[in-house]
Scaffold this active site. Sequence first.
Site, short mmCIF file in Angstrom:
data_model
loop_
_atom_site.label_atom_id
_atom_site.label_comp_id
_atom_site.label_asym_id
_atom_site.label_seq_id
_atom_site.Cartn_x
_atom_site.Cartn_y
_atom_site.Cartn_z
N LYS A 72 0.86 -1.19 0.00
CA LYS A 72 0.00 0.00 0.00
C LYS A 72 0.90 1.23 0.00
CE LYS A 72 -4.00 0.50 1.13
NZ LYS A 72 -5.12 1.05 0.29
N ASP A 98 -5.45 -3.57 -1.60
CA ASP A 98 -6.91 -3.60 -1.64
C ASP A 98 -7.40 -4.00 -3.03
OD1 ASP A 98 -5.78 -1.20 -2.45
OD2 ASP A 98 -7.43 0.05 -1.75
#
Length: 369
Positions: free
Chosen positions: A193, A226
């Site tokens: 991320k 994600d």
Amino acid sequence: MAQYNLLLLPGDGIGPEVMGQVERIIAWLNKQGGNTFTTETDLVGGCAYDAHGQAISDATIDKALAADAVILGAVGGPKWDGIGYDVRPEAGLLRLRKDLQLFANLRPAVCFDALADASSLKRELVEGLDIMIVRELTGGVYFGEPRGITDLGNGQRRGVNTQVYDTFEIERVARVAFDLARKRGNRVTSVEKRNVMESGLLWNEDVTALHSRDYSDVTLDHMLADNCGMQLVRTPKQFDVLVTDNLFGDMLSDVAAMLTGSLGMLPSASLGEADRDGKRKALYEPVHGSAPDIAGQGLANPIATILSFGMALRYSFDMGAQADMIDQAIENVLTSGKRTADIMQDGMTAVSTTEMGDAILSELDALTS
Ligand code: NAD
């Protein structure tokens, strides 16, 4: 021909039942005239606690360090739920991972054609699926300092965990992923991320630098964690090898696992640093637990543990041909309709743990006759 030494740790619950079928496969291989295996069996988990008050003894750790590979069944069960964290069955597993410095956890998500309808996704999305998830196992937010819960004194408390990675930790796990990719589809997707985490940015930069330095023949993509979760359930076959940190790997490997049907089908490997001869410390175990609800009833599916031994053949002993043969034997048994209860479908034949072992051994005989 080489002779290798395996430490077998069957553990608790269904562990000894599924390990029993692996021992039959080892005995079969030993008769084939190639590399052979000697085995030693020892205690881990609740049974070790019962025997000597620890989830794994120092003597067993020494044997694990000396072995060419460790094959583990499963640990735990309600009998030991009330005992302290440091001696609980799971502590044996954690100590093995720590003392053997097993930093790379390999979780394949392979869909056997015969089980494609057992997936939560449509057959066409999972048929032929073959992904390898490489999860960093000894660093990141599960181990980073500072950590803990503090009382702020104003009626509030604060929980802290720290995500921390050093370059060497990122590089060594990325190397495992790139090396694996070279033997598969030659593609790595690195997952982090970087948009919101500095540790993710470092991960991305270090993997990119290692790639251009040593692995430019492998195709490298980067994906945010994600998005990766979404892509795994949207078009899972787009992936070959995924490499990611401890936390994201924990979640993404469970998501990928469910694409393929039952827990009783999922193997794993945990690898340490390669020594001068290229040999790594290694632990192979099914993803499932000790399944106390079915223990001792002959209902356990031994395939996850047999496939874990297959991973040992592939990654510790360079016996890919034998591992392929075991995969093929399992595929043939499933296609013939023989099923343990966890993967039972209408019109199929229910078999026990031992009967599943019998069927796989017969297929191995047929494949080599
Ligand atoms: P579990 O994986 O043991 O069982 C979950 C469900 O899947 C159960 O219904 C079980 O019957 C079924 N199942 C699991 N493996 C199967 C197999 N090979 N064949 C057929 N069915 C199978 O998880 P749980 O019930 O949450 O945990 C039971 C115990 O195992 C707990 O003490 C837990 O701490 C421990 N555990 C150990 C490990 C490990 O040793 N690596 C992993 C997970 C859980």
